[in-house]
Design a protein around this motif. Structure first.
Motif, PDB file in Angstrom:
ATOM      1  N   GLY A   1       0.817  -1.208   0.000  1.00 44.80           N
ATOM      2  CA  GLY A   1       0.000   0.000   0.000  1.00 44.80           C
ATOM      3  C   GLY A   1       0.851   1.259   0.000  1.00 44.80           C
ATOM      4  O   GLY A   1       0.574   2.208  -0.741  1.00 44.80           O
TER       5      GLY A   1
ATOM      6  N   MET B   1       2.248   1.750  -3.310  1.00 39.73           N
ATOM      7  CA  MET B   1       1.229   2.200  -4.250  1.00 39.73           C
ATOM      8  C   MET B   1       1.021   3.709  -4.145  1.00 39.73           C
ATOM      9  O   MET B   1       0.751   4.367  -5.148  1.00 39.73           O
ATOM     10  N   ASP B   2       1.163   4.244  -2.943  1.00 42.25           N
ATOM     11  CA  ASP B   2       1.098   5.700  -2.803  1.00 42.25           C
ATOM     12  C   ASP B   2       2.234   6.379  -3.567  1.00 42.25           C
ATOM     13  O   ASP B   2       2.068   7.474  -4.109  1.00 42.25           O
TER      14      ASP B   2
ATOM     15  N   THR C   1       1.289   6.383  -7.179  1.00 44.27           N
ATOM     16  CA  THR C   1       0.316   7.452  -7.427  1.00 44.27           C
ATOM     17  C   THR C   1       0.998   8.811  -7.504  1.00 44.27           C
ATOM     18  O   THR C   1       0.735   9.610  -8.414  1.00 44.27           O
TER      19      THR C   1
END
Lengths: 675, 675
Positions: free
Chosen positions: A593, A596-597, A600
């Protein structure tokens, strides 16, 4: 251009002088647009040749598409025939041949709006499936247009499943003829292009029966219309299938056969023959048939899908640099909509995809050419891989381009919805490419079948084709990225794509085996895995696209800033794919996670970077205004003036509607109660 | 129906007798279709009333849509005017009024293909924005059709950003008139319906200037065409904006104003007034304007978006039960395509969504009615929540329905691409709903702004509106599901949706604050968060939809198996949402990879369960064949016969194309070299 009704708004002179909002975008390009165009074309000489062909076509008024958006289906058909006939003349005049270097640019230049495309498939099928005698008889007739051919395969009741076709061809030993019939309504041929109103001949696919035994589908040359007066031949019922979402210029047709007799020689018999006594002889390899579809699908990717997405990007990005709406900063001028992050996030990934697909097309072409050389040496080993690649990429690219064009259309708001923007017709045309030449889901499942086979083979140590060797090298591990900049490293994201593809293929293979081991029948187990198999096939193609983009960027030698901007686009394409499919990367924790940030963050940063070059990047596609045929996308960016002027030409402004005299006047002049 | 050309294929009697493949689907329904229909309608009495209205409309040949797919833009406009005028007459005859119980079924019955919809907006704007005197003057004229109104807000250069409109209205104290002008081409009114060819009057939104000072946008009633002969009034330039992707029946128009003078009384002045000496007086609350748009967006959801998706599902699912292609099991009959998992996975989630949205519409209607009662008591507190809900759901539902219709179209393969399937026109119409009445991205950002505000308020302990109270109750935790059956528990999946919505909203709020704290300007920080804000707004609406579906199912009292099948659909809707957005649920580990495999398993299991009731579930929407207007979707499932018969009626089969004499004959009768 229509005359303005009043001097005040007559800014006719404005057209052609570039809107300052677009001019400023071009002044700050980080690379040479002309050099990028030449590189995309495969060299400056190709660019010159392409422009020469486009120039010849576009300067000829017969090829004008000026009124296209106002025409009825009948008018568009007539125009397409006119253009097709004129094109033959033009090619003759110009000395262009089907094998010449100009040929591949001609259809781009006429923008597809010509008839007789199926005539070419007719010829191709005879060349591939016919004997030397058949070729010698029919090809000269066809290439001289002493007949017009079509290709009658699809029926009302059958498209993808060719074995299920219901048209019959019964061999009559006594007359040495085949008797063709449409035994029921679902057996009617339906959809073949050029057949509804134009063709005189067609290749009919029918179930061959000899002495009551069925030998499966075979192709037969059948005359359907008189060469003298174009009337339907005896036993033939044919016509046009009516309006479609697009392709109004093509006379997709229907055909029923009622005891239509053709001589024994009309069965295309390169691979099998019915001898005079009814003996059936099969010869040679039928595998070559795969190769035909492979070539058709690959040419569809380069000829239809990618140009549509490139055009849509050109239109939407130029418009977004000209359209100003609302204020980004209080007190300032209204902002260009391209400066909004949400607008960038709609358009720039489509732009990156257009480039990615341009490069994957080069890759596919290369694999195809290599395969073709092998086949000429009678080596058919590469066929399964070629089939899997062409199927998977046909599906991936057409699907992606279709949704990309839709995104571009919607990103232009109301004006994108006007036919005059050019976007609706791009959309309604490209969506068909998801269906024809193999429905995409069916195709992805064929790719998946190949992948599962290869995965199984790899797991038992057998050798597998080059495009799937990565399946053998599975390793667990985690993504090593530590900060957002790591996600701009091609090795990092390529590995993530590879990992994901392997995981999806292997987990689906495992599910399939589990189901079979727990007693499910093989076909049932397969059906219960198909949703996941489709995902796996997509992941495979997506991975190859990213990997190929990376390799293309690495090989760039041109200077002039091209490698840098291509690297940005490659990163954007890759990170957009992760950002839009986070689940498959997060599923087993390969990407966390927190990582994934970072994806982004890097992804959103890239949008702002590429935004600066967005207009030069679409300019490099080098579409002329005439080929875009868009009031929003012209090079000069004079969108409002052009919308207004084009609207004047609409038939809705060319007549006083009878509705006034018939309905409005009585309504307005009477009280409702008197109606 | 056209006569068949040959007796052999004349199965005219087949139409109306139900295809056995469809009949068998209906025999095994697990619930009473008629009772489900009644429940969806809000009671059997409503069903009776609806059917009565539909019966009256459909039995009147003026309302026939039989030739719709063959008509030009001019013909469709004329038909729409004819229908609109006839509808007034019909309503009068039948004693139906705008406030009567039949009214809401009328537009469903005429399927939207009528003119004068903007005439109603014209009246609504006068009723809401006009003074009592203005209402007394204009509404009777309009309701008696002594004038035809339109609503001229959008300009070539401005849509969403109303403050940026460029039309001017300068007050002339000496003559007590406003002088309206279109100062530049981008200020031209563009898009207003009924304006291109029909309207005699319109409400023009323009920047008000008094003594050189601008007072912002105000509405003015302007006559644009003569009531005597319909010619354009002096200073007016108006016409039709030309072809669009759909809505050919509407004369979307353009309008330019050249020093057009209207009396002072023509400014709608309920909320503000220009006094004779030029003094500007503002009065009352302008907040009520939000409420108008709220009502328009909600009626768009129920009137346009949901019925389109329901129709598309009806067509695609019936067709998929009739279409057989390829074999699922070797040696058996070809399978219905609805039996393929991939086909189920395309269509059944759309069906579940159609139900989900039907229920969320009930919810929105209830919230709206409650808000309306408050507003009548001069309490405007609910307005921000209403605005956020109507904006977010307009965006979510129109987006979802648009892609759902597209999926249905593509799931029907080539035949879906024929206009005769009805699917292309559903698609090209519904896609516009993503743009009009507020572009979806802009709307989602308005919802997001409300969510961020509420989240901030909640974190400081302030009270927040009911629909967002869940934002205050954040808790970390993990999904407690232990096996795939747990994911059929509404508490489990509803909590997952809630958790995800909170996470997306809170993390974006945090990013926004971080950016501002690290020095970014507020508007810039906002722009850099918009991609994520859009995601957050969608997650919020998705959560509410799931929660509302669950609550609806719990409240079902009807017997007859309805609750059970609704529970399945609810589960499917919820799990499809997770399956299609796995990343947002996996991101922080709320759902683990292993749990996601359980979601997938339960989701795929549900497809097979709901497939059994798929046809009864679309039958329950109770669309007549005439309202579907689809060769693929009729109740009897005689798709091939109907496609064939309808195609006969196409104008392409009604003439020998001039293309033959002009181009084909010369081509065929000459050698190419002689051309």
């Amino acid at each position: 251009m229509a005359l303005m009704e009043t001097g005040k708004y007559s800014q006719g002179s404005v057209l052609g002088s570039v809107n300052p909002d677009l001019a400023s975008e071009r002044q700050t390009a980080s690379f040479s647009v002309e050099k990028l165009t030449a590189w995309l074309d495969g060299g400056a000489e190709q660019t010159r040749l392409r422009r020469a062909v486009v120039g010849v076509i576009e300067s000829d008024p017969v090829f004008s598409r000026e009124n296209q958006y106002f025409q009825s289906q009948n008018e568009r058909y007539e125009a397409a025939v006119r253009k097709a006939v004129h094109l033959q003349k033009k090619m003759h005049e110009m000395g262009w041949s089907e094998n010449g270097p100009e040929f591949k640019y001609i259809y781009r230049a006429v923008a597809g709006d010509v008839a007789f495309l199926l005539h070419r498939i007719f010829m191709r099928s005879i060349s591939m499936l016919g004997s030397d005698e058949q070729i010698a008889k029919w090809i000269p007739l066809a290439s001289q247009y002493q007949l017009i051919g079509s290709y009658a395969q699809t029926e009302l009741g059958h498209g993808t499943y060719l074995q299920g076709l219901e048209t019959t061809a019964v061999f009559d030993v006594t007359t040495q003829e085949f008797i063709l019939n449409t035994p029921k309504i679902s057996a009617m041929k339906w959809w073949p292009g050029d057949m509804g109103r134009s063709a005189t001949h067609t290749v009919v696919f029918a179930q061959l029966y000899i002495h009551g035994k069925c030998y499966g589908i075979h192709p037969f040359i059948v005359q359907i219309r008189s060469l003298q007066d174009h009337s339907l031949c005896p036993g033939i019922i044919a016509g046009d299938i009516g309006p479609k979402m697009n392709f109004e210029h093509i006379d997709n047709g229907y055909l029923m056969l009622q005891s239509v007799r053709v001589p024994r020689e009309n069965m295309l018999n390169k691979f099998c023959e019915v001898q005079p006594d009814g003996t059936y002889v099969r010869r040679g390899s039928q595998k070559i048939n795969y190769f035909t579809m492979t070539s058709v699908r690959i040419s569809l990717i380069s000829g239809e899908a990618i140009p549509s997405l490139m055009k849509a990007c050109t239109i939407a990005i130029r418009y977004s640099a000209v359209r100003r709406q609302s204020k980004l900063k209080p007190g300032e001028q209204e902002a260009k909509i391209l400066d909004y992050q949400t607008q960038q996030e709609k358009l720039l990934p489509q732009l990156a995809a257009a480039y990615a697909f341009h490069f994957i097309n080069d890759y596919l072409q290369e694999v195809f050419d290599r395969g073709y050389r092998e086949i000429q040496r009678k080596n058919f080993d590469t066929l399964p891989e070629l089939h899997a690649l062409s199927s998977g990429f046909k599906a991936l690219v057409t699907q992606y381009c279709t949704s990309g064009v839709e995104i571009c259309l919607r990103a232009c708001g109301g004006h994108g919805y006007s036919l005059l923007s050019g976007l609706p017709s791009l959309y309604t045309k490209i969506i068909a490419s998801c269906i024809y030449e193999g429905e995409n889901t069916v195709l992805l499942l064929q790719t998946a079948r190949f992948l599962i086979k290869c995965f199984m083979a790899a797991s038992t140590g057998q050798s597998i084709p080059p495009s799937v060797t990565y399946l053998a090298a599975t390793k667990a591990g985690k993504c090593p990225a530590k900060n957002k900049l790591d996600f701009l490293r091609p090795d990092i994201y390529t590995e993530a794509y590879q990992h994901t593809a392997v995981r999806l293929i292997s987990s689906t293979a495992a599910k399939l085996q589990d189901l079979i081991q727990s007693g499910a029948k093989k076909h049932d187990a397969w059906n219960r895995c198909t949703v996941q198999l489709v995902q796996a096939a997509k992941a495979h193609c997506h991975y190859i696209t990213v990997k190929n983009f990376v390799e293309t960027v690495e090989k760039i030698e041109t200077k002039a800033g091209i490698q840098r901007i291509m690297k940005h686009l490659c990163d954007l394409f890759a990170l957009h794919g992760i950002f839009s499919n986070t689940g498959v990367f997060l599923h087993d924790g390969y990407i966390s996670g927190a990582q994934m940030d970072m994806v982004t963050a890097s992804y959103l940063d890239l949008l702002a970077i590429i935004r600066k070059d967005a207009v030069p990047l679409v300019d490099a596609f080098d579409f002329t205004d005439k080929s875009l045929n868009s009031a929003l996308g012209s090079y000069d960016g004079q969108v409002y003036q052009r919308l207004y002027e084009w609207a004047q030409k609409s038939p809705t402004n060319k007549q006083i509607s009878p509705a006034y005299g018939k309905y409005l006047k009585p309504l307005l002049h009477n009280r409702l109660s008197k109606l």
